[in-house]
Design a protein around this motif. Structure first.
Motif, PDB file in Angstrom:
ATOM      1  N   VAL A  65      -1.344  -3.155   2.089  1.00  0.00           N
ATOM      2  CA  VAL A  65      -2.859  -2.714   1.734  1.00  0.00           C
ATOM      3  C   VAL A  65      -3.077  -1.512   0.986  1.00  0.00           C
ATOM      4  CG1 VAL A  65      -4.927  -2.552   2.796  1.00  0.00           C
ATOM      5  CG2 VAL A  65      -3.468  -4.106   3.755  1.00  0.00           C
ATOM      6  N   ASP A  66      -3.511  -1.446  -0.210  1.00  0.00           N
ATOM      7  CA  ASP A  66      -4.059  -0.252  -0.760  1.00  0.00           C
ATOM      8  C   ASP A  66      -5.290  -0.625  -1.564  1.00  0.00           C
ATOM      9  OD1 ASP A  66      -1.847   2.316  -1.296  1.00  0.00           O
ATOM     10  OD2 ASP A  66      -3.536   2.038  -2.786  1.00  0.00           O
ATOM     11  N   GLU A  67      -5.962   0.514  -2.198  1.00  0.00           N
ATOM     12  CA  GLU A  67      -7.029   0.532  -2.718  1.00  0.00           C
ATOM     13  C   GLU A  67      -6.948   0.635  -4.142  1.00  0.00           C
ATOM     14  OE1 GLU A  67     -10.024   3.185  -1.347  1.00  0.00           O
ATOM     15  OE2 GLU A  67      -8.700   4.923  -1.617  1.00  0.00           O
ATOM     16  N   SER A  68      -5.515   1.008  -4.519  1.00  0.00           N
ATOM     17  CA  SER A  68      -5.398   1.139  -6.104  1.00  0.00           C
ATOM     18  C   SER A  68      -4.504  -0.316  -6.594  1.00  0.00           C
ATOM     19  CB  SER A  68      -4.422   2.372  -6.170  1.00  0.00           C
ATOM     20  OG  SER A  68      -3.663   2.575  -7.416  1.00  0.00           O
ATOM     21  N   GLN A  69      -5.016  -0.725  -7.606  1.00  0.00           N
ATOM     22  CA  GLN A  69      -4.386  -1.696  -8.305  1.00  0.00           C
ATOM     23  C   GLN A  69      -2.921  -1.337  -9.026  1.00  0.00           C
ATOM     24  OE1 GLN A  69      -7.109  -3.369 -11.065  1.00  0.00           O
ATOM     25  NE2 GLN A  69      -7.855  -4.828  -9.521  1.00  0.00           N
ATOM     26  N   GLY A  70      -3.154  -0.040  -9.253  1.00  0.00           N
ATOM     27  CA  GLY A  70      -1.695   0.522 -10.049  1.00  0.00           C
ATOM     28  C   GLY A  70      -0.829   0.779  -9.051  1.00  0.00           C
ATOM     29  N   MET A  71      -1.016   0.817  -7.622  1.00  0.00           N
ATOM     30  CA  MET A  71       0.053   0.837  -6.785  1.00  0.00           C
ATOM     31  C   MET A  71       0.650  -0.350  -6.571  1.00  0.00           C
ATOM     32  SD  MET A  71       0.677   4.007  -5.769  1.00  0.00           S
ATOM     33  CE  MET A  71       0.061   5.795  -5.749  1.00  0.00           C
ATOM     34  N   LEU A  72      -0.328  -1.208  -6.341  1.00  0.00           N
ATOM     35  CA  LEU A  72      -0.085  -2.755  -5.695  1.00  0.00           C
ATOM     36  C   LEU A  72       0.687  -3.461  -6.813  1.00  0.00           C
ATOM     37  CD1 LEU A  72      -3.476  -3.790  -4.183  1.00  0.00           C
ATOM     38  CD2 LEU A  72      -1.303  -3.332  -2.688  1.00  0.00           C
ATOM     39  N   ALA A  73       0.579  -2.996  -7.968  1.00  0.00           N
ATOM     40  CA  ALA A  73       1.292  -3.710  -9.100  1.00  0.00           C
ATOM     41  C   ALA A  73       2.812  -3.814  -8.939  1.00  0.00           C
ATOM     42  CB  ALA A  73       0.932  -3.261 -10.533  1.00  0.00           C
ATOM     43  N   HIS A  74       3.297  -2.601  -8.054  1.00  0.00           N
ATOM     44  CA  HIS A  74       4.474  -2.437  -7.934  1.00  0.00           C
ATOM     45  C   HIS A  74       5.259  -3.212  -6.571  1.00  0.00           C
ATOM     46  CE1 HIS A  74       4.632   0.210 -11.577  1.00  0.00           C
ATOM     47  NE2 HIS A  74       3.444   0.514 -11.321  1.00  0.00           N
ATOM     48  N   LEU A  75       4.478  -3.605  -5.899  1.00  0.00           N
ATOM     49  CA  LEU A  75       4.965  -4.389  -4.784  1.00  0.00           C
ATOM     50  C   LEU A  75       5.816  -5.811  -5.007  1.00  0.00           C
ATOM     51  CD1 LEU A  75       1.906  -4.515  -2.513  1.00  0.00           C
ATOM     52  CD2 LEU A  75       3.711  -3.013  -2.395  1.00  0.00           C
ATOM     53  N   ASP A  76       6.998  -5.835  -4.613  1.00  0.00           N
ATOM     54  CA  ASP A  76       7.710  -7.103  -4.942  1.00  0.00           C
ATOM     55  C   ASP A  76       6.960  -8.269  -4.525  1.00  0.00           C
ATOM     56  OD1 ASP A  76       9.936  -5.323  -5.389  1.00  0.00           O
ATOM     57  OD2 ASP A  76      11.056  -5.579  -3.288  1.00  0.00           O
ATOM     58  N   ASP A  77       7.588  -9.316  -5.219  1.00  0.00           N
ATOM     59  CA  ASP A  77       6.892 -10.614  -4.927  1.00  0.00           C
ATOM     60  C   ASP A  77       6.798 -11.123  -3.647  1.00  0.00           C
ATOM     61  OD1 ASP A  77       6.387 -10.818  -7.753  1.00  0.00           O
ATOM     62  OD2 ASP A  77       7.981 -11.962  -8.251  1.00  0.00           O
ATOM     63  N   ALA A  78       7.694 -10.649  -2.730  1.00  0.00           N
ATOM     64  CA  ALA A  78       7.721 -11.005  -1.319  1.00  0.00           C
ATOM     65  C   ALA A  78       6.724 -10.349  -0.327  1.00  0.00           C
ATOM     66  CB  ALA A  78       9.273 -10.789  -0.731  1.00  0.00           C
ATOM     67  N   VAL A  79       6.091  -9.486  -0.954  1.00  0.00           N
ATOM     68  CA  VAL A  79       5.053  -8.652  -0.323  1.00  0.00           C
ATOM     69  C   VAL A  79       3.841  -9.332  -0.942  1.00  0.00           C
ATOM     70  CG1 VAL A  79       4.039  -6.367   0.329  1.00  0.00           C
ATOM     71  CG2 VAL A  79       6.572  -6.510  -0.049  1.00  0.00           C
ATOM     72  N   ALA A  80       2.956  -9.614   0.434  1.00  0.00           N
ATOM     73  CA  ALA A  80       1.552 -10.030   0.137  1.00  0.00           C
ATOM     74  C   ALA A  80       0.615  -8.801  -0.193  1.00  0.00           C
ATOM     75  CB  ALA A  80       1.122 -10.722   1.086  1.00  0.00           C
ATOM     76  N   ALA A  81       0.120  -8.743  -1.348  1.00  0.00           N
ATOM     77  CA  ALA A  81      -0.591  -7.588  -1.656  1.00  0.00           C
ATOM     78  C   ALA A  81      -2.069  -7.814  -1.552  1.00  0.00           C
ATOM     79  CB  ALA A  81      -0.558  -6.970  -3.175  1.00  0.00           C
ATOM     80  N   VAL A  82      -2.757  -6.867  -0.857  1.00  0.00           N
ATOM     81  CA  VAL A  82      -4.438  -6.741  -0.467  1.00  0.00           C
ATOM     82  C   VAL A  82      -5.154  -5.534  -1.050  1.00  0.00           C
ATOM     83  CG1 VAL A  82      -5.869  -6.988   1.226  1.00  0.00           C
ATOM     84  CG2 VAL A  82      -4.059  -8.190   1.354  1.00  0.00           C
ATOM     85  N   GLU A  83      -5.734  -5.670  -1.968  1.00  0.00           N
ATOM     86  CA  GLU A  83      -6.493  -4.613  -2.512  1.00  0.00           C
ATOM     87  C   GLU A  83      -7.811  -4.231  -1.522  1.00  0.00           C
ATOM     88  OE1 GLU A  83      -8.686  -2.784  -6.533  1.00  0.00           O
ATOM     89  OE2 GLU A  83      -7.789  -4.902  -6.528  1.00  0.00           O
ATOM     90  N   ALA A  84      -7.690  -3.410  -0.950  1.00  0.00           N
ATOM     91  CA  ALA A  84      -8.856  -3.000   0.095  1.00  0.00           C
ATOM     92  C   ALA A  84      -8.623  -1.545   0.502  1.00  0.00           C
ATOM     93  CB  ALA A  84      -8.919  -3.769   1.123  1.00  0.00           C
ATOM     94  N   SER A  85      -9.741  -1.182   1.198  1.00  0.00           N
ATOM     95  CA  SER A  85      -9.787   0.425   1.982  1.00  0.00           C
ATOM     96  C   SER A  85      -9.088  -0.075   3.240  1.00  0.00           C
ATOM     97  CB  SER A  85     -11.035   0.960   1.770  1.00  0.00           C
ATOM     98  OG  SER A  85     -12.160  -0.005   2.638  1.00  0.00           O
TER      99      SER A  85
END
Length: 219
Positions: A65-85
């Motif tokens: 979980v992160d509020e930054s799309q720029g950060m989340l873009a670097h998660l591996d495909d195996a990690v479920a990304a959630v953009e949120a505070s």
């Protein structure tokens, strides 16, 4: 020296290029070594995935979980990304482990601190473990300016002001001829204060894993 070296910067001022350059598992050893095999993990404020990606590579089911799309873009495909505070997060499920890193428990605003810990508690399984990175007065000792490398990144820490256990500071990161400066305010919490904050969110400290990391459980 420029205040920003360019590239994506998260809403809290964290420079994405810097966090990509910091060694992936630096500082996360206590969490990585303590987790049971196959645990489901919620990484709150996961950034570029320095911990989340390492956990996924070890076979854990990970939500970052992160509020930054720029950060989340670097998660591996195996990690479920959630953009949120973190404060507003409500996933409607619980995890074997919830991680609150980056000394977020030391935020100087007590309302925000409680909101962070409430988010941990509402996503933690009854028998789960919360891993919280914490600055105590004993760990910090006397606050002091300091410089040093973290991987390829030179970090320059400066104390701007101190009011009891609350302090204002800035961190300048230098990488490949570029520099970014990030300012923040934090509060050092002693063990009694920390236990009080945890209890208010329905958590209790189980034990320390090292001087900075602690494990907590529900109740």
């Amino acid at each position: 020296m420029p205040r920003t070296g360019g590239g994506e910067v998260a809403p809290d001022g964290s420079p994405v290029p810097v966090y990509l350059a910091i060694p992936a598992e630096r500082g996360f050893g206590p969490v990585l070594d303590h987790l049971a095999a196959g645990a489901s993990v919620l990484d709150l404020g996961c950034g570029v995935g320095r911990l989340a990606n390492a956990l996924a590579a070890r076979g854990h089911e990970v939500v970052g979980v992160d509020e930054s799309q720029g950060m989340l873009a670097h998660l591996d495909d195996a990690v479920a990304a959630v953009e949120a505070s973190i404060e507003e997060l409500r996933l409607g499920r619980r995890f074997d482990a919830v991680v609150l890193a980056s000394h977020l428990v030391n935020v100087a605003d007590p309302v925000q601190r409680r909101a962070f810990l409430d988010a941990v508690a509402r996503h933690l399984a009854v028998e789960g473990t919360a891993y919280i990175e914490h600055w105590s007065p004993d760990v910090i000792g006397g606050l002091a300016d300091g410089d040093g490398p973290i991987g390829d990144v030179m970090v320059r820490f400066r104390v701007l002001a101190q009011r009891g256990r609350v302090f204002d500071a800035s961190v300048t990161y230098e990488l490949d001829g570029r520099a970014w400066t990030q300012a923040f305010t934090a509060e050092l919490l002693d063990e009694t204060q920390l236990d009080t904050e945890l209890a208010a969110a329905g958590l209790r400290r189980r034990r320390r894993l090292d001087p900075k990391w602690l494990a907590a459980r529900m109740g």
